[in-house]
Design a protein around this motif. Sequence first.
Motif, mmCIF file in Angstrom:
data_model
loop_
_atom_site.group_PDB
_atom_site.id
_atom_site.type_symbol
_atom_site.label_atom_id
_atom_site.label_comp_id
_atom_site.label_asym_id
_atom_site.label_seq_id
_atom_site.Cartn_x
_atom_site.Cartn_y
_atom_site.Cartn_z
ATOM 1 N N PRO A 83 0.818 -1.217 0.000
ATOM 2 C CA PRO A 83 0.000 0.000 0.000
ATOM 3 C C PRO A 83 0.850 1.264 0.000
ATOM 4 C CG PRO A 83 0.169 -0.858 2.218
ATOM 5 C CD PRO A 83 0.944 -1.806 1.328
ATOM 6 N N ARG A 84 2.183 1.130 -0.143
ATOM 7 C CA ARG A 84 3.073 2.294 -0.003
ATOM 8 C C ARG A 84 2.801 3.363 -1.060
ATOM 9 N NH1 ARG A 84 6.740 -2.082 0.236
ATOM 10 N NH2 ARG A 84 7.410 -2.604 2.349
ATOM 11 N N ASN A 85 2.590 2.929 -2.301
ATOM 12 C CA ASN A 85 2.355 3.900 -3.361
ATOM 13 C C ASN A 85 1.113 4.734 -3.087
ATOM 14 O OD1 ASN A 85 4.562 2.727 -4.542
ATOM 15 N ND2 ASN A 85 3.465 1.821 -6.268
ATOM 16 N N GLY A 86 0.039 4.061 -2.741
ATOM 17 C CA GLY A 86 -1.194 4.781 -2.442
ATOM 18 C C GLY A 86 -1.025 5.717 -1.249
ATOM 19 N N ALA A 87 -0.282 5.274 -0.241
ATOM 20 C CA ALA A 87 -0.055 6.106 0.947
ATOM 21 C C ALA A 87 0.686 7.382 0.570
ATOM 22 C CB ALA A 87 0.732 5.317 1.992
ATOM 23 N N ARG A 88 1.608 7.282 -0.377
ATOM 24 C CA ARG A 88 2.320 8.480 -0.825
ATOM 25 C C ARG A 88 1.391 9.431 -1.581
ATOM 26 N NH1 ARG A 88 7.579 7.423 -4.032
ATOM 27 N NH2 ARG A 88 7.392 9.697 -4.127
ATOM 28 N N VAL A 89 0.462 8.855 -2.340
ATOM 29 C CA VAL A 89 -0.521 9.692 -3.045
ATOM 30 C C VAL A 89 -1.376 10.448 -2.027
ATOM 31 C CG1 VAL A 89 -2.582 9.652 -4.517
ATOM 32 C CG2 VAL A 89 -0.611 8.215 -5.095
ATOM 33 N N VAL A 90 -1.848 9.738 -1.001
ATOM 34 C CA VAL A 90 -2.676 10.367 0.026
ATOM 35 C C VAL A 90 -1.897 11.453 0.759
ATOM 36 C CG1 VAL A 90 -3.864 9.998 2.224
ATOM 37 C CG2 VAL A 90 -4.151 8.350 0.353
ATOM 38 N N ARG A 110 0.657 13.187 -0.253
ATOM 39 C CA ARG A 110 0.860 14.345 -1.126
ATOM 40 C C ARG A 110 -0.430 15.174 -1.219
ATOM 41 N NH1 ARG A 110 4.479 15.242 -5.305
ATOM 42 N NH2 ARG A 110 5.882 14.149 -3.853
ATOM 43 N N ALA A 111 -1.569 14.492 -1.330
ATOM 44 C CA ALA A 111 -2.841 15.209 -1.397
ATOM 45 C C ALA A 111 -3.118 15.986 -0.112
ATOM 46 C CB ALA A 111 -3.980 14.217 -1.663
ATOM 47 N N TRP A 112 -2.757 15.402 1.026
ATOM 48 C CA TRP A 112 -2.957 16.081 2.305
ATOM 49 C C TRP A 112 -2.081 17.335 2.431
ATOM 50 C CZ3 TRP A 112 -2.675 11.322 6.113
ATOM 51 C CH2 TRP A 112 -3.920 10.682 6.138
ATOM 52 N N SER A 113 -0.874 17.263 1.869
ATOM 53 C CA SER A 113 0.101 18.327 2.108
ATOM 54 C C SER A 113 0.237 19.333 0.973
ATOM 55 C CB SER A 113 1.481 17.716 2.415
ATOM 56 O OG SER A 113 1.880 16.828 1.385
ATOM 57 N N ASP A 114 -0.326 19.014 -0.190
ATOM 58 C CA ASP A 114 -0.172 19.889 -1.357
ATOM 59 C C ASP A 114 -1.544 20.149 -1.992
ATOM 60 O OD1 ASP A 114 0.319 21.046 -3.829
ATOM 61 O OD2 ASP A 114 2.025 19.749 -4.313
ATOM 62 N N LEU A 134 3.597 10.704 -9.736
ATOM 63 C CA LEU A 134 4.466 10.146 -8.705
ATOM 64 C C LEU A 134 5.129 8.850 -9.173
ATOM 65 C CD1 LEU A 134 2.330 10.761 -5.473
ATOM 66 C CD2 LEU A 134 3.945 12.269 -6.633
ATOM 67 N N GLY A 135 4.877 8.487 -10.422
ATOM 68 C CA GLY A 135 5.528 7.310 -10.987
ATOM 69 C C GLY A 135 4.776 6.016 -10.784
ATOM 70 N N PHE A 136 3.509 6.100 -10.387
ATOM 71 C CA PHE A 136 2.730 4.890 -10.130
ATOM 72 C C PHE A 136 1.722 4.707 -11.251
ATOM 73 C CE2 PHE A 136 3.254 6.718 -5.668
ATOM 74 C CZ PHE A 136 4.542 6.229 -5.562
ATOM 75 N N ALA A 137 2.030 3.819 -12.146
ATOM 76 C CA ALA A 137 1.138 3.551 -13.278
ATOM 77 C C ALA A 137 1.324 2.112 -13.697
ATOM 78 C CB ALA A 137 1.447 4.499 -14.438
ATOM 79 N N GLY A 138 0.435 1.652 -14.550
ATOM 80 C CA GLY A 138 0.543 0.288 -15.045
ATOM 81 C C GLY A 138 -0.823 -0.340 -15.185
ATOM 82 N N ARG A 139 -0.835 -1.574 -15.646
ATOM 83 C CA ARG A 139 -2.097 -2.289 -15.839
ATOM 84 C C ARG A 139 -2.818 -2.431 -14.518
ATOM 85 N NH1 ARG A 139 -2.120 -7.354 -19.609
ATOM 86 N NH2 ARG A 139 -4.310 -6.800 -19.407
ATOM 87 N N ASP A 186 6.525 12.119 4.444
ATOM 88 C CA ASP A 186 6.856 10.725 4.764
ATOM 89 C C ASP A 186 6.151 10.277 6.043
ATOM 90 O OD1 ASP A 186 8.441 10.409 2.554
ATOM 91 O OD2 ASP A 186 10.328 10.772 3.614
ATOM 92 N N GLU A 187 6.097 11.151 7.028
ATOM 93 C CA GLU A 187 5.425 10.821 8.289
ATOM 94 C C GLU A 187 3.922 10.673 8.083
ATOM 95 O OE1 GLU A 187 8.299 12.895 11.635
ATOM 96 O OE2 GLU A 187 6.992 14.179 10.424
ATOM 97 N N LEU A 188 3.362 11.502 7.215
ATOM 98 C CA LEU A 188 1.931 11.388 6.902
ATOM 99 C C LEU A 188 1.656 10.065 6.188
ATOM 100 C CD1 LEU A 188 1.139 15.005 5.641
ATOM 101 C CD2 LEU A 188 0.300 13.947 7.753
ATOM 102 N N ALA A 189 2.508 9.700 5.243
ATOM 103 C CA ALA A 189 2.322 8.455 4.494
ATOM 104 C C ALA A 189 2.336 7.245 5.422
ATOM 105 C CB ALA A 189 3.394 8.315 3.421
ATOM 106 N N ALA A 190 3.130 7.324 6.488
ATOM 107 C CA ALA A 190 3.224 6.199 7.425
ATOM 108 C C ALA A 190 1.926 5.991 8.201
ATOM 109 C CB ALA A 190 4.378 6.432 8.406
ATOM 110 N N LEU A 191 1.043 6.984 8.211
ATOM 111 C CA LEU A 191 -0.234 6.870 8.925
ATOM 112 C C LEU A 191 -1.290 6.137 8.105
ATOM 113 C CD1 LEU A 191 -0.618 10.526 10.296
ATOM 114 C CD2 LEU A 191 0.283 8.537 11.524
ATOM 115 N N VAL A 192 -1.090 6.077 6.785
ATOM 116 C CA VAL A 192 -2.130 5.601 5.869
ATOM 117 C C VAL A 192 -2.023 4.089 5.676
ATOM 118 C CG1 VAL A 192 -3.154 5.885 3.581
ATOM 119 C CG2 VAL A 192 -2.029 7.824 4.698
#
Length: 206
Positions: free
Chosen positions: A58-65, A67-71, A89-94, A189-195
């Motif tokens: 779930p790390r990629n999604g946590a980074r998206v969240v 970023r949305a919280w902070s930007d 953020l570099g997260f793409a694919g099938r 990074d600290e925010l992502a760790a909460l998700v």
Amino acid sequence: MAHDHPDHDHDEHEHGQHPPSDMELRVKALESLLVEKGLVDPAALDATVDHFEHKVGPRNGARVVARAWSDPAYRARLRENAGAAIAELGFAGRQGEHMRAVENSAEVHNMVVCTLCSCYPWPVLGLPPVWYKSAPYRSRAVIDPRGVLAEFGVTLPEGVEVRVWDSTAELRYLVIPERPAGTEALSEDELAALVTRNGMIGTARL
């Protein structure tokens, strides 16, 4: 498409105890046959599973969240075109080409299900949990979302609207949990760790 229902019932552990479905057994049999005939490399299969389970998770999604919280500008782009914003953020694919982000708030709680099969945004959340693919979750999430949420430990006030989003092969959803109070000083990074993964499916607050 959203199904708004006021109620629901479900247990995460319960679904992990269900015997394999007919479809899961068929997939296993097909996989074994392809490996036996030399058409599929078992090492390649293992590497693919390992990638989505441990490197994506779930790390990629946590980074998206986070970023949305902070930007705020990124959050606006995520609302307008989630697929493009996630790809930034570099997260793409099938399994993650067509995405929509839905945001939780004090008034609305979002929850994702795939009633027909188990469509899921692998590039963002990694492997789907067993319970997400189970027939009980797929049926009850639409019929009784509040009951399902309660079994995950999420009890919502009466006035909170529950929206259930049905993923398809054409469109998958990512829940953006409500940012916790008192996190203004945290880094991205600290925010992502909460998700958590469940938070981005909507079966947890975070």
